[in-house]
Write a protein that holds these residues in place. Structure first.
Motif, PDB file in Angstrom:
ATOM      1  N   ASN A 290     -34.625  81.710  -1.522  1.00 43.05           N
ATOM      2  CA  ASN A 290     -35.066  82.978  -2.098  1.00 43.05           C
ATOM      3  C   ASN A 290     -34.019  84.067  -1.940  1.00 43.05           C
ATOM      4  OD1 ASN A 290     -37.201  84.827  -3.154  1.00 43.05           O
ATOM      5  ND2 ASN A 290     -37.031  85.697  -1.108  1.00 43.05           N
ATOM      6  N   ARG A 291     -33.365  84.130  -0.778  1.00 42.80           N
ATOM      7  CA  ARG A 291     -32.383  85.190  -0.528  1.00 42.80           C
ATOM      8  C   ARG A 291     -31.240  85.125  -1.533  1.00 42.80           C
ATOM      9  NH1 ARG A 291     -29.988  85.743   5.422  1.00 42.80           N
ATOM     10  NH2 ARG A 291     -32.184  86.269   5.751  1.00 42.80           N
ATOM     11  N   THR A 292     -30.777  83.911  -1.844  1.00 46.06           N
ATOM     12  CA  THR A 292     -29.682  83.770  -2.804  1.00 46.06           C
ATOM     13  C   THR A 292     -30.119  84.208  -4.192  1.00 46.06           C
ATOM     14  OG1 THR A 292     -28.843  81.899  -1.514  1.00 46.06           O
ATOM     15  CG2 THR A 292     -27.969  82.172  -3.738  1.00 46.06           C
ATOM     16  N   CYS A 293     -31.334  83.828  -4.578  1.00 39.93           N
ATOM     17  CA  CYS A 293     -31.835  84.251  -5.893  1.00 39.93           C
ATOM     18  C   CYS A 293     -31.899  85.769  -6.004  1.00 39.93           C
ATOM     19  CB  CYS A 293     -33.226  83.665  -6.138  1.00 39.93           C
ATOM     20  SG  CYS A 293     -33.247  81.940  -6.594  1.00 39.93           S
ATOM     21  N   LEU A 294     -32.423  86.407  -4.983  1.00 38.28           N
ATOM     22  CA  LEU A 294     -32.547  87.867  -5.023  1.00 38.28           C
ATOM     23  C   LEU A 294     -31.178  88.536  -5.069  1.00 38.28           C
ATOM     24  CD1 LEU A 294     -35.493  88.480  -2.522  1.00 38.28           C
ATOM     25  CD2 LEU A 294     -35.567  88.321  -5.018  1.00 38.28           C
ATOM     26  N   ALA A 295     -30.209  87.944  -4.382  1.00 38.97           N
ATOM     27  CA  ALA A 295     -28.854  88.506  -4.413  1.00 38.97           C
ATOM     28  C   ALA A 295     -28.261  88.398  -5.809  1.00 38.97           C
ATOM     29  CB  ALA A 295     -27.974  87.780  -3.398  1.00 38.97           C
ATOM     30  N   TRP A 296     -28.451  87.273  -6.455  1.00 42.41           N
ATOM     31  CA  TRP A 296     -27.957  87.122  -7.827  1.00 42.41           C
ATOM     32  C   TRP A 296     -28.649  88.110  -8.756  1.00 42.41           C
ATOM     33  CZ3 TRP A 296     -25.701  82.469 -10.587  1.00 42.41           C
ATOM     34  CH2 TRP A 296     -24.822  81.775  -9.744  1.00 42.41           C
ATOM     35  N   MET A 297     -29.931  88.306  -8.590  1.00 46.12           N
ATOM     36  CA  MET A 297     -30.669  89.213  -9.464  1.00 46.12           C
ATOM     37  C   MET A 297     -30.240  90.659  -9.272  1.00 46.12           C
ATOM     38  SD  MET A 297     -34.459  87.482  -9.115  1.00 46.12           S
ATOM     39  CE  MET A 297     -35.277  88.636 -10.220  1.00 46.12           C
ATOM     40  N   ALA A 298     -29.739  90.968  -8.073  1.00 48.41           N
ATOM     41  CA  ALA A 298     -29.298  92.341  -7.786  1.00 48.41           C
ATOM     42  C   ALA A 298     -27.844  92.584  -8.166  1.00 48.41           C
ATOM     43  CB  ALA A 298     -29.495  92.636  -6.295  1.00 48.41           C
ATOM     44  N   ALA A 299     -27.127  91.546  -8.576  1.00 46.05           N
ATOM     45  CA  ALA A 299     -25.707  91.683  -8.906  1.00 46.05           C
ATOM     46  C   ALA A 299     -25.521  92.457 -10.211  1.00 46.05           C
ATOM     47  CB  ALA A 299     -25.072  90.304  -9.029  1.00 46.05           C
ATOM     48  N   GLU A 300     -24.326  93.047 -10.357  1.00 44.47           N
ATOM     49  CA  GLU A 300     -24.050  93.862 -11.545  1.00 44.47           C
ATOM     50  C   GLU A 300     -24.095  93.053 -12.839  1.00 44.47           C
ATOM     51  OE1 GLU A 300     -20.427  95.972 -11.182  1.00 44.47           O
ATOM     52  OE2 GLU A 300     -21.080  97.209  -9.485  1.00 44.47           O
ATOM     53  N   ASN A 301     -23.748  91.754 -12.770  1.00 48.71           N
ATOM     54  CA  ASN A 301     -23.715  90.951 -13.995  1.00 48.71           C
ATOM     55  C   ASN A 301     -25.031  90.229 -14.258  1.00 48.71           C
ATOM     56  OD1 ASN A 301     -23.578  89.088 -11.895  1.00 48.71           O
ATOM     57  ND2 ASN A 301     -22.218  87.702 -13.043  1.00 48.71           N
ATOM     58  N   ALA A 302     -26.080  90.581 -13.523  1.00 50.71           N
ATOM     59  CA  ALA A 302     -27.384  89.946 -13.763  1.00 50.71           C
ATOM     60  C   ALA A 302     -27.845  90.245 -15.181  1.00 50.71           C
ATOM     61  CB  ALA A 302     -28.405  90.446 -12.756  1.00 50.71           C
ATOM     62  N   PRO A 303     -28.341  89.240 -15.909  1.00 51.65           N
ATOM     63  CA  PRO A 303     -28.762  89.462 -17.296  1.00 51.65           C
ATOM     64  C   PRO A 303     -29.939  90.418 -17.384  1.00 51.65           C
ATOM     65  CG  PRO A 303     -29.403  87.276 -16.550  1.00 51.65           C
ATOM     66  CD  PRO A 303     -28.510  87.831 -15.499  1.00 51.65           C
ATOM     67  N   VAL A 304     -29.931  91.204 -18.428  1.00 49.07           N
ATOM     68  CA  VAL A 304     -31.000  92.183 -18.685  1.00 49.07           C
ATOM     69  C   VAL A 304     -31.845  91.680 -19.850  1.00 49.07           C
ATOM     70  CG1 VAL A 304     -31.503  94.550 -19.359  1.00 49.07           C
ATOM     71  CG2 VAL A 304     -29.550  94.059 -17.866  1.00 49.07           C
TER      72      VAL A 304
END
Length: 313
Positions: A290-304
Protein backbone atom coordinates in the motif's frame (compact mmCIF):
# COMPACT_ATOMS: atom_id res chain seq x y z
CA UNK A 1 -20.58 -3.90 10.10
CA UNK A 2 -17.19 -5.43 10.85
CA UNK A 3 -16.39 -8.59 8.89
CA UNK A 4 -13.44 -11.00 9.06
CA UNK A 5 -12.50 -10.36 5.43
CA UNK A 6 -12.65 -7.46 3.02
CA UNK A 7 -12.62 -9.47 -0.21
CA UNK A 8 -13.64 -13.05 -0.97
CA UNK A 9 -13.12 -14.65 -4.35
CA UNK A 10 -13.38 -17.81 -6.37
CA UNK A 11 -12.10 -18.51 -9.86
CA UNK A 12 -8.91 -19.41 -11.67
CA UNK A 13 -6.11 -20.91 -9.60
CA UNK A 14 -3.06 -21.81 -11.69
CA UNK A 15 0.53 -22.98 -11.70
CA UNK A 16 2.48 -21.19 -14.43
CA UNK A 17 5.61 -22.32 -16.22
CA UNK A 18 7.10 -19.05 -17.53
CA UNK A 19 9.54 -18.86 -20.44
CA UNK A 20 11.31 -15.57 -21.17
CA UNK A 21 12.58 -15.12 -24.74
CA UNK A 22 14.89 -12.59 -26.39
CA UNK A 23 12.61 -11.62 -29.29
CA UNK A 24 9.09 -10.33 -29.71
CA UNK A 25 6.28 -12.87 -29.78
CA UNK A 26 5.67 -12.25 -33.50
CA UNK A 27 9.30 -12.99 -34.48
CA UNK A 28 8.57 -16.67 -35.08
CA UNK A 29 11.38 -17.99 -32.90
CA UNK A 30 13.98 -16.83 -30.42
CA UNK A 31 16.34 -17.81 -27.63
CA UNK A 32 15.13 -18.68 -24.13
CA UNK A 33 16.76 -16.31 -21.64
CA UNK A 34 15.14 -17.55 -18.42
CA UNK A 35 12.71 -20.16 -17.11
CA UNK A 36 10.62 -19.89 -13.96
CA UNK A 37 7.65 -21.48 -12.25
CA UNK A 38 5.12 -19.28 -10.50
CA UNK A 39 1.61 -19.48 -9.13
CA UNK A 40 -1.17 -17.55 -10.84
CA UNK A 41 -4.82 -17.47 -11.86
CA UNK A 42 -7.04 -14.41 -12.21
CA UNK A 43 -8.85 -14.45 -8.89
CA UNK A 44 -6.06 -16.17 -6.94
CA UNK A 45 -3.47 -13.55 -7.93
CA UNK A 46 -5.97 -10.74 -7.33
CA UNK A 47 -6.50 -12.01 -3.78
CA UNK A 48 -2.74 -12.17 -3.23
CA UNK A 49 -2.64 -8.54 -4.39
CA UNK A 50 -5.26 -7.69 -1.75
CA UNK A 51 -3.09 -9.32 0.91
CA UNK A 52 0.11 -7.58 -0.26
CA UNK A 53 -1.72 -4.27 -0.10
CA UNK A 54 -2.60 -4.92 3.54
CA UNK A 55 -6.12 -6.24 3.04
CA UNK A 56 -7.88 -9.35 4.36
CA UNK A 57 -8.62 -11.80 1.55
CA UNK A 58 -10.20 -15.24 1.46
CA UNK A 59 -10.28 -17.80 -1.37
CA UNK A 60 -13.56 -19.76 -1.46
CA UNK A 61 -13.11 -21.76 -4.66
CA UNK A 62 -12.50 -25.50 -4.96
CA UNK A 63 -9.26 -26.87 -3.50
CA UNK A 64 -7.90 -30.42 -3.42
CA UNK A 65 -9.14 -32.69 -0.63
CA UNK A 66 -5.62 -33.41 0.67
CA UNK A 67 -4.22 -30.20 2.23
CA UNK A 68 -0.77 -31.76 2.58
CA UNK A 69 -0.43 -32.13 -1.21
CA UNK A 70 -2.43 -29.04 -2.19
CA UNK A 71 0.46 -27.00 -3.58
CA UNK A 72 -1.63 -24.17 -5.05
CA UNK A 73 -3.71 -23.72 -1.90
CA UNK A 74 -0.64 -23.80 0.32
CA UNK A 75 0.99 -21.12 -1.83
CA UNK A 76 -2.06 -18.92 -1.40
CA UNK A 77 -1.73 -19.30 2.36
CA UNK A 78 1.97 -18.41 2.23
CA UNK A 79 1.01 -15.30 0.28
CA UNK A 80 -1.40 -14.21 3.00
CA UNK A 81 -4.73 -15.42 1.57
CA UNK A 82 -7.02 -17.34 3.93
CA UNK A 83 -8.26 -20.68 2.51
CA UNK A 84 -10.11 -21.99 5.56
CA UNK A 85 -13.54 -21.39 4.00
CA UNK A 86 -12.75 -23.08 0.67
CA UNK A 87 -14.64 -26.30 -0.18
CA UNK A 88 -12.47 -29.32 -1.00
CA UNK A 89 -12.91 -32.05 -3.58
CA UNK A 90 -10.82 -34.99 -4.75
CA UNK A 91 -11.05 -33.81 -8.38
CA UNK A 92 -9.96 -30.23 -7.68
CA UNK A 93 -6.63 -29.20 -9.22
CA UNK A 94 -4.99 -25.99 -10.44
CA UNK A 95 -4.97 -24.93 -14.07
CA UNK A 96 -1.57 -25.54 -15.68
CA UNK A 97 -0.26 -22.74 -17.89
CA UNK A 98 2.78 -22.11 -20.06
CA UNK A 99 3.49 -18.39 -20.44
CA UNK A 100 5.91 -17.00 -23.03
CA UNK A 101 7.17 -13.49 -22.24
CA UNK A 102 8.93 -11.30 -24.81
CA UNK A 103 11.61 -8.64 -24.11
CA UNK A 104 8.95 -5.90 -24.08
CA UNK A 105 7.00 -7.64 -21.30
CA UNK A 106 4.24 -8.81 -23.64
CA UNK A 107 3.16 -12.40 -23.14
CA UNK A 108 1.22 -15.33 -24.59
CA UNK A 109 -0.57 -17.72 -22.21
CA UNK A 110 -1.30 -21.32 -23.19
CA UNK A 111 -3.40 -23.07 -20.57
CA UNK A 112 -5.00 -26.42 -19.79
CA UNK A 113 -8.16 -25.72 -17.78
CA UNK A 114 -9.78 -29.14 -17.85
CA UNK A 115 -10.24 -29.05 -14.06
CA UNK A 116 -13.03 -28.51 -11.54
CA UNK A 117 -14.10 -24.85 -11.64
CA UNK A 118 -16.04 -22.41 -9.53
CA UNK A 119 -17.10 -23.33 -6.01
CA UNK A 120 -19.62 -25.52 -4.22
CA UNK A 121 -23.27 -24.62 -4.83
CA UNK A 122 -23.78 -25.58 -1.17
CA UNK A 123 -21.48 -22.80 0.03
CA UNK A 124 -23.39 -21.35 3.02
CA UNK A 125 -24.67 -17.79 3.10
CA UNK A 126 -22.70 -17.38 6.33
CA UNK A 127 -19.50 -17.83 4.31
CA UNK A 128 -20.49 -15.26 1.71
CA UNK A 129 -21.33 -12.76 4.43
CA UNK A 130 -17.74 -12.87 5.73
CA UNK A 131 -16.83 -9.96 3.38
CA UNK A 132 -18.54 -7.02 1.65
CA UNK A 133 -16.96 -7.75 -1.74
CA UNK A 134 -16.92 -10.88 -3.92
CA UNK A 135 -14.48 -11.13 -6.83
CA UNK A 136 -15.20 -13.59 -9.66
CA UNK A 137 -13.84 -14.37 -13.12
CA UNK A 138 -15.14 -16.14 -16.22
CA UNK A 139 -15.20 -19.53 -14.49
CA UNK A 140 -18.01 -18.27 -12.24
CA UNK A 141 -20.38 -19.58 -14.91
CA UNK A 142 -19.93 -22.94 -13.14
CA UNK A 143 -21.37 -21.47 -9.93
CA UNK A 144 -24.08 -19.10 -11.11
CA UNK A 145 -26.32 -19.73 -8.11
CA UNK A 146 -23.58 -18.65 -5.69
CA UNK A 147 -23.07 -15.36 -7.53
CA UNK A 148 -26.83 -14.75 -7.50
CA UNK A 149 -26.97 -15.39 -3.74
CA UNK A 150 -24.05 -13.07 -3.11
CA UNK A 151 -25.83 -10.21 -4.84
CA UNK A 152 -29.08 -10.99 -3.03
CA UNK A 153 -27.17 -10.85 0.26
CA UNK A 154 -25.93 -7.36 -0.61
CA UNK A 155 -22.32 -8.08 -1.55
CA UNK A 156 -20.66 -5.96 -4.20
CA UNK A 157 -19.78 -8.39 -7.00
CA UNK A 158 -16.79 -7.53 -9.19
CA UNK A 159 -16.68 -9.51 -12.44
CA UNK A 160 -13.40 -10.06 -14.31
CA UNK A 161 -14.64 -11.66 -17.54
CA UNK A 162 -12.41 -12.31 -20.58
CA UNK A 163 -14.59 -14.63 -22.69
CA UNK A 164 -18.22 -15.64 -23.09
CA UNK A 165 -19.89 -19.03 -23.11
CA UNK A 166 -23.25 -17.57 -24.05
CA UNK A 167 -26.34 -17.11 -21.91
CA UNK A 168 -24.68 -18.13 -18.65
CA UNK A 169 -22.03 -15.44 -19.09
CA UNK A 170 -24.80 -12.95 -19.87
CA UNK A 171 -26.44 -13.78 -16.54
CA UNK A 172 -23.16 -13.54 -14.62
CA UNK A 173 -22.55 -10.11 -16.15
CA UNK A 174 -26.07 -9.09 -15.15
CA UNK A 175 -25.53 -10.16 -11.54
CA UNK A 176 -22.31 -8.15 -11.17
CA UNK A 177 -22.66 -4.53 -10.14
CA UNK A 178 -18.99 -3.80 -10.90
CA UNK A 179 -17.85 -4.93 -14.33
CA UNK A 180 -14.07 -4.64 -14.56
CA UNK A 181 -13.32 -5.99 -18.02
CA UNK A 182 -10.61 -5.84 -20.68
CA UNK A 183 -11.54 -3.33 -23.36
CA UNK A 184 -10.98 -6.02 -26.01
CA UNK A 185 -13.64 -8.21 -24.42
CA UNK A 186 -16.03 -5.26 -24.19
CA UNK A 187 -15.52 -4.58 -27.90
CA UNK A 188 -16.15 -8.19 -28.85
CA UNK A 189 -19.12 -8.60 -26.51
CA UNK A 190 -20.96 -5.39 -27.49
CA UNK A 191 -19.87 -5.07 -31.12
CA UNK A 192 -18.79 -1.47 -30.41
CA UNK A 193 -15.28 -0.02 -30.78
CA UNK A 194 -15.48 3.29 -28.92
CA UNK A 195 -14.97 2.97 -25.13
CA UNK A 196 -17.76 5.43 -24.34
CA UNK A 197 -20.23 3.43 -26.40
CA UNK A 198 -19.15 0.22 -24.68
CA UNK A 199 -19.53 1.78 -21.23
CA UNK A 200 -23.06 2.81 -22.09
CA UNK A 201 -23.93 -0.48 -23.80
CA UNK A 202 -22.90 -2.45 -20.69
CA UNK A 203 -24.68 -0.09 -18.33
CA UNK A 204 -27.86 -1.01 -16.46
CA UNK A 205 -29.87 0.45 -13.60
CA UNK A 206 -28.30 -2.09 -11.23
CA UNK A 207 -24.69 -1.18 -12.07
CA UNK A 208 -22.38 0.68 -9.75
CA UNK A 209 -19.53 0.84 -12.25
CA UNK A 210 -18.33 -0.37 -15.63
CA UNK A 211 -14.55 -0.31 -16.00
CA UNK A 212 -12.65 -1.12 -19.21
CA UNK A 213 -8.92 -1.76 -18.89
CA UNK A 214 -6.62 -1.24 -21.87
CA UNK A 215 -3.07 -1.79 -20.61
CA UNK A 216 -0.65 1.02 -21.38
CA UNK A 217 -3.50 3.07 -22.86
CA UNK A 218 -5.23 3.33 -19.49
CA UNK A 219 -8.73 2.67 -18.21
CA UNK A 220 -12.24 3.87 -19.02
CA UNK A 221 -15.00 4.22 -16.44
CA UNK A 222 -18.66 4.93 -15.97
CA UNK A 223 -19.91 5.11 -12.38
CA UNK A 224 -23.37 5.49 -10.89
CA UNK A 225 -24.53 8.98 -9.99
CA UNK A 226 -22.02 10.61 -12.36
CA UNK A 227 -22.84 11.95 -15.82
CA UNK A 228 -19.14 12.00 -16.81
CA UNK A 229 -17.43 9.09 -18.56
CA UNK A 230 -13.82 8.94 -17.41
CA UNK A 231 -10.45 8.01 -18.88
CA UNK A 232 -7.64 7.31 -16.39
CA UNK A 233 -4.29 7.23 -18.25
CA UNK A 234 -1.70 4.63 -17.35
CA UNK A 235 1.60 5.42 -15.63
CA UNK A 236 4.59 5.73 -17.99
CA UNK A 237 6.62 2.64 -17.02
CA UNK A 238 9.01 0.26 -18.75
CA UNK A 239 7.24 -3.09 -18.53
CA UNK A 240 9.37 -6.11 -17.66
CA UNK A 241 6.53 -8.65 -17.48
CA UNK A 242 2.81 -7.89 -17.80
CA UNK A 243 1.77 -11.28 -16.39
CA UNK A 244 -0.72 -10.72 -13.58
CA UNK A 245 -1.10 -6.97 -14.14
CA UNK A 246 -4.82 -7.25 -14.77
CA UNK A 247 -5.23 -9.49 -11.72
CA UNK A 248 -3.35 -6.94 -9.62
CA UNK A 249 -5.69 -4.24 -10.93
CA UNK A 250 -8.74 -6.27 -9.89
CA UNK A 251 -7.37 -6.98 -6.44
CA UNK A 252 -6.50 -3.35 -5.77
CA UNK A 253 -9.89 -2.21 -7.09
CA UNK A 254 -11.66 -4.73 -4.85
CA UNK A 255 -9.76 -3.67 -1.74
CA UNK A 256 -10.37 0.03 -2.36
CA UNK A 257 -14.06 -0.72 -2.90
CA UNK A 258 -14.22 -2.68 0.37
CA UNK A 259 -12.72 0.37 2.09
CA UNK A 260 -15.58 2.54 0.82
CA UNK A 261 -13.82 4.33 -2.06
CA UNK A 262 -15.74 5.54 -5.12
CA UNK A 263 -15.22 3.59 -8.37
CA UNK A 264 -13.08 6.44 -9.77
CA UNK A 265 -10.85 6.36 -6.70
CA UNK A 266 -10.73 2.54 -6.93
CA UNK A 267 -9.50 2.84 -10.52
CA UNK A 268 -6.84 5.40 -9.55
CA UNK A 269 -5.51 3.08 -6.84
CA UNK A 270 -5.66 0.01 -9.10
CA UNK A 271 -3.89 1.88 -11.90
CA UNK A 272 -0.94 2.58 -9.62
CA UNK A 273 -0.84 -1.00 -8.32
CA UNK A 274 -0.92 -2.53 -11.80
CA UNK A 275 1.81 -0.19 -13.07
CA UNK A 276 4.11 -1.19 -10.24
CA UNK A 277 3.40 -4.89 -10.80
CA UNK A 278 4.75 -4.91 -14.38
CA UNK A 279 8.19 -3.68 -13.28
CA UNK A 280 9.13 -7.15 -11.97
CA UNK A 281 9.09 -10.62 -13.48
CA UNK A 282 6.35 -13.09 -12.64
CA UNK A 283 2.65 -12.74 -11.92
CA UNK A 284 3.03 -12.24 -8.17
CA UNK A 285 6.61 -11.13 -7.53
CA UNK A 286 5.92 -7.52 -8.47
CA UNK A 287 2.69 -7.09 -6.51
CA UNK A 288 3.10 -3.87 -4.49
CA UNK A 289 2.33 -2.83 -0.94
CA UNK A 290 0.00 0.00 0.00
CA UNK A 291 2.78 2.47 0.87
CA UNK A 292 4.35 2.14 -2.58
CA UNK A 293 1.00 2.64 -4.30
CA UNK A 294 0.27 5.78 -2.31
CA UNK A 295 3.73 7.14 -3.09
CA UNK A 296 3.19 6.63 -6.81
CA UNK A 297 -0.22 8.28 -6.62
CA UNK A 298 1.32 11.30 -4.88
CA UNK A 299 4.08 11.71 -7.48
CA UNK A 300 4.08 14.64 -9.90
CA UNK A 301 3.68 12.37 -12.94
CA UNK A 302 0.67 10.51 -11.52
CA UNK A 303 -2.05 10.34 -14.20
CA UNK A 304 -5.02 12.67 -13.81
CA UNK A 305 -8.50 11.40 -14.74
CA UNK A 306 -9.86 12.98 -17.91
CA UNK A 307 -13.47 13.46 -18.93
CA UNK A 308 -14.27 11.60 -22.14
CA UNK A 309 -16.07 13.47 -24.90
CA UNK A 310 -19.60 12.33 -25.60
CA UNK A 311 -19.65 9.91 -28.51
CA UNK A 312 -22.61 9.56 -30.87
CA UNK A 313 -23.18 6.72 -33.29
Amino acid sequence: MSRPFQVLGFGALAIDDIIYVDRGLTAGKGKVTKRATDHGGNVATALVAVARLGGRAGFIGWLGDEPATDVAGSELERDGVDISLAPRHADAAPIRSVITVGPDGDRFIAYDDDVLHGTSDALPDDVLLQAPVLLIDGYATHSESVVARARALGLAVIADIEWTVGATTDRILAFADHLVLPLAFGQEYTGKRDPTMILDKLWSADRSAVVLTDGERGTYLRQSGDAVRWHVPAYPVQAVDTTGAGDCFHGAYALALAEGKSPLDCVAYATAAAAISVTARGGRRGLPDNRTCLAWMAAENAPVPLALPQCRE
